[in-house]
Design a protein around this motif. Structure first.
Motif, short mmCIF file in Angstrom:
data_model
loop_
_atom_site.label_atom_id
_atom_site.label_comp_id
_atom_site.label_asym_id
_atom_site.label_seq_id
_atom_site.Cartn_x
_atom_site.Cartn_y
_atom_site.Cartn_z
N LEU A 116 9.42 9.22 -0.96
CA LEU A 116 10.41 8.39 -0.23
C LEU A 116 10.03 7.06 0.63
N ASP A 117 8.62 7.19 1.15
CA ASP A 117 8.12 5.92 1.90
C ASP A 117 8.21 4.79 0.73
N ALA A 118 7.44 5.24 -0.40
CA ALA A 118 7.19 4.24 -1.40
C ALA A 118 8.46 3.65 -1.98
N LYS A 119 9.58 4.48 -2.10
CA LYS A 119 10.86 3.76 -2.54
C LYS A 119 11.63 2.77 -1.55
N ASP A 120 11.51 3.47 -0.14
CA ASP A 120 11.89 2.71 1.08
C ASP A 120 11.22 1.34 1.09
N GLN B 12 0.69 2.22 -10.38
CA GLN B 12 -0.44 3.17 -10.10
C GLN B 12 -0.05 4.67 -9.89
N ARG B 13 1.49 4.70 -9.74
CA ARG B 13 1.84 6.18 -9.35
C ARG B 13 2.04 6.77 -10.44
N SER C 20 0.80 -1.34 0.18
CA SER C 20 0.03 -0.01 -0.14
C SER C 20 0.95 1.24 -0.14
N LEU C 21 2.02 1.31 0.58
CA LEU C 21 3.04 2.29 0.59
C LEU C 21 3.42 2.65 -0.81
N VAL C 22 3.75 1.53 -1.60
CA VAL C 22 4.33 1.65 -3.10
C VAL C 22 3.15 2.34 -3.70
N ALA C 23 1.95 1.79 -3.36
CA ALA C 23 0.91 2.45 -4.46
C ALA C 23 0.60 3.83 -4.10
N GLU C 24 0.66 3.92 -2.53
CA GLU C 24 -0.10 5.50 -2.33
C GLU C 24 0.70 6.06 -1.34
#
Length: 322
Positions: free
Chosen positions: A280-284, A308-309, A272-276
């Motif tokens: 920086l959180d998504a890449k981590d 989705q991003r 869910s972090l990757v999508a939304e």
């Protein structure tokens, strides 16, 4: 020169027979080396005996160990032979506690530039495992002493031996150790891991307490130990800590620890972090999930979440982890 030639001859002999050391002739040669005074050759022989489980040479290993204990800084510099003998006897399930007791208590101070150094820490650690394996009745007292050893390597070994014992009597020792601290971070890390193995429910709050008001390195070690534990309750602990943490490095570690839990709930949160999530959180989260890059189905879910991003940099981040 004669002594040097004799040692080289023995080492050469070992090189020749190590591929097939279980013939009658080879065993006789190995016994000859074990009865010699050349610690390097004895150490190599002990490795061969252990690798091929040549149990008929156990008495010779024990006798060699005893000889190497006499004037040890001369007969066995660096503790080479005794370490390999103890390792082999441990693996061959040798069950006489006297040798392991002698080894766990042995300190071998050898001269180095500017002073002296103890070369027997590894030996003490191996002998600790030997005593645990054979269920020695007073093993916890020996491990308590080893947990206070001056050498970090020995303290780490003591912690691992306590975990290996699966004995709840070791829990108070470990709790005391983490409470008073240790100058070597690896010792605390092993204590965290051992506590979560031996007493997971009662130890989780203690380990979690090191996530706050601790040095950053200790926070990281506690987080990774919680992740490695795979405890269901560790997810909420790690997630709540991550949400409150402001350090970029600790936040990365927190997501990795969550990934290490290997729970559906943890994986769903990271995806869910990757999508939304924030960039920086998504890449981590992608970096944390990369431990699953060999899992084609899961990695495809990560890829679809990144799609989705509508930002190619996130797909590139996935490609870099693949």
């Amino acid at each position: 020169m004669a002594k040097s030639r004799k040692k080289e001859e023995m080492l050469s002999l070992l090189s020749q027979i190590q591929e097939n050391p279980t013939t009658e002739e080879a065993i006789a040669s190995l016994r000859q080396v074990l009865n010699s005074k050349y610690s390097v050759a004895i150490a190599r022989t002990a490795k061969i005996v252990g690798k091929f489980a040549i149990v008929e040479l156990i008495p010779d290993l024990v006798a060699a160990f005893a000889r190497m204990m006499v004037n040890p800084t001369v007969t066995d510099q660096g503790c080479l032979a005794k370490k390999e003998i103890a390792e082999t006897l441990y693996r061959l399930e040798y069950s006489d506690e006297n040798l392991f007791l002698e080894g766990i208590r042995h300190v071998q101070m050898e001269p180095i530039w500017g002073g002296k150094e103890d070369t027997a820490a590894h030996l003490r650690g191996i002998c600790a495992l030997g005593l645990v394996r054979m269920n020695y009745s007073d093993v916890m007292n020996e491990l308590a002493d080893l947990l206070a050893d001056p050498k970090p390597e020995a303290r780490v070994a003591a912690t691992r031996a306590i975990a290996y014992s699966a004995n709840p009597q070791g829990v108070p020792l470990l709790r005391l150790k983490v409470r008073i601290g240790d100058p070597a971070p690896q010792v605390l890390s092993e204590c965290f891991t051992a506590l979560l193995q031996l007493a997971p429910q009662q130890s989780l709050p203690l380990v979690a307490s090191f996530l706050v008001d601790s040095e950053e390195q200790i926070c990281e070690l506690a987080a990774l130990a919680l992740g490695e534990s795979r405890l269901d309750a560790a997810f909420d602990t790690l997630k709540n800590w991550w949400e409150r943490t402001r350090s970029a490095e600790l936040r990365r570690t927190g997501l990795l620890a969550i990934a290490m839990l290997r729970h559906d709930q943890a994986l769903e949160f990271l995806i869910s972090l990757v999508a939304e999530g924030k960039d920086l959180d998504a890449k981590d989260a992608i970096a944390a999930l990369s431990i699953y890059r060999e899992d084609y189905e899961l990695w495809q879910r990560v890829y679809k979440a990144a799609e989705q991003r509508a930002d190619i940099s996130f797909l590139q981040a996935i490609a870099m982890q693949s």
